[in-house]
Design a protein around this motif. Structure first.
Motif: not given
Length: 386
Positions: A144-155, A281-292
């Motif tokens: 439920f961390l904002p950064g991981l919510i955004k990461l899940k959105r990308l996935v 293969t199509e992109g990368s991301a880096v997530a922290g606790l709040r940002d992504c």
């Protein structure tokens, strides 16, 4: 509109995490907002009773927050039919005993992780809860961390294409306690008291990897006790018998490789205390606790290895931030609200149960075994008894 009071036994909330995240920022915050509203207009109102072994601590905590209900008598609280939920944030070595008692008393269970000292005991608790017909849940706060919510959105959007690898860096320097007090309790560094970063953090990594990417299938782990002696809360030196760093590789379903470093002996030179880099293969991301932040295939720069000239690239400027697009509440509070709805209604699912908690303990146990035997270990599937 009906008010639905739920009596909650909160055992072990005099500790840092229990006080700050579960009592103040979750249960008291829910009460201050007027409870949890259901679609039909009914309102769930949590009514906590604080429980602990040291009367002066429990009494003082209750008084500090205007709570009249507190006790040192766990058995008496469990015998009271008004209390329908048992919550446990005691140390790991004490948790299973409290949960087992609460299941026998017919209480719904919500607890911190690890749920037990061993996978066998954690699975036993899950089976006991199933047989007793009580609803149950385990804290999975990092989902439920904002950064991981955004990461899940990308996935979920397919942004990465085929995910290739994950690199997770977690930790910070915990002072030894000599010239500056340590910011973690001393029991964390004693194996006999349930300490160790593998036991502590692998339960987190299991649900993060399983829920955001793919199930963990095997583990290779090296644990280390880098600092052999620390100073406790009373100023006395003690031997560290538990690991303070772990260097692990997990293989996930689909061939995804996750490299995960966890350390209380690392000085931070990254954007956050936890960073997760995902490459696909199509992109990368880096997530922290709040940002992504993300970088798509078409925006990927073309660096060339040339150590004879200064680096011409400003790599950190070549990423695009994933927008918030929503308001983010405290992760512990969000999950508490979901569990309260799960208990009060028949149509609110809660997937993070005691079986999920057992999976976290399983990964920690097999990580320790991998370190001890210096080999890869596959994870057997965990299921409840029929």
């Amino acid at each position: 509109m009906a008010l639905i009071p739920l009596g909650i036994i909160m055992n072990g909330v005099t500790g840092r995490m229990g006080t700050n995240q579960h009592l103040i920022r979750s249960i008291l915050a829910i009460r201050q907002q007027g409870g949890v509203k259901l679609p039909n207009g009914d309102v769930i109102m949590p009514d906590p009773i604080l429980v602990g072994r040291q009367e002066h601590k429990v009494k003082a905590l209750a008084a500090a927050h205007g709570l009249e209900r507190w006790s040192t008598d766990l058995d008496g609280c469990l015998a009271d039919p008004y209390n329908t939920i048992y919550f446990d944030s005691q140390t790991t070595v004490q948790r299973a005993q409290g949960v087992r008692k609460a299941i026998a008393a017919g209480k719904h269970i919500y607890c911190e992780k690890p749920t037990a000292e061993s996978m066998e005991e954690a699975l036993e608790l899950a089976n006991l809860a199933k047989k007793a017909g009580v609803k149950n849940g385990v804290v999975q706060d990092k989902l439920f961390l904002p950064g991981l919510i955004k990461l899940k959105r990308l996935v979920d959007s397919g942004f990465f294409g085929r995910i290739l690898s994950i690199r997770m860096e977690f930790g910070y320097w915990v002072f030894e306690g000599d010239w500056q007090p340590g910011q973690r309790p001393s029991w964390n560094y004693r194996k006999e008291d349930g300490g160790g970063i593998i036991v502590d953090m692998f339960a987190h990594w299991r649900y993060v990897l399983d829920n955001i990417f793919a199930p963990v299938r095997s583990v290779s782990c090296l644990g280390v006790t880098h600092v052999p002696e620390r100073i406790d809360e009373n100023g006395k030196p003690y031997n560290c018998t538990a690991d303070d760093a772990a260097y692990a590789t997990f293989e996930l379903e689909g061939g995804i490789v996750a490299q995960v470093n966890s350390s209380w002996t690392v000085r931070v030179d990254r954007d956050d205390l936890l960073t997760i880099q995902v490459d696909g293969t199509e992109g990368s991301a880096v997530a922290g606790l709040r940002d992504c932040k993300s970088q798509h295939r078409v925006n990927t720069p073309k660096p060339v290895w040339n150590p004879d000239i200064p680096n011409p690239f400003r790599f950190r400027e070549q990423w695009e931030h994933v927008p918030d697009n929503q308001l983010f509440d405290n992760g512990f509070k969000i999950q508490w609200e979901q569990f309260l709805k799960h208990v009060a209604t028949e149509d609110t699912p809660f997937p993070w149960d005691l079986l999920e908690g057992a999976k976290g303990t399983q990964l920690a146990e097999l990580g320790l075994q991998s370190w001890r035997e210096r080999r890869w270990i596959d994870l057997p599937e965990l299921t409840l008894e029929k």
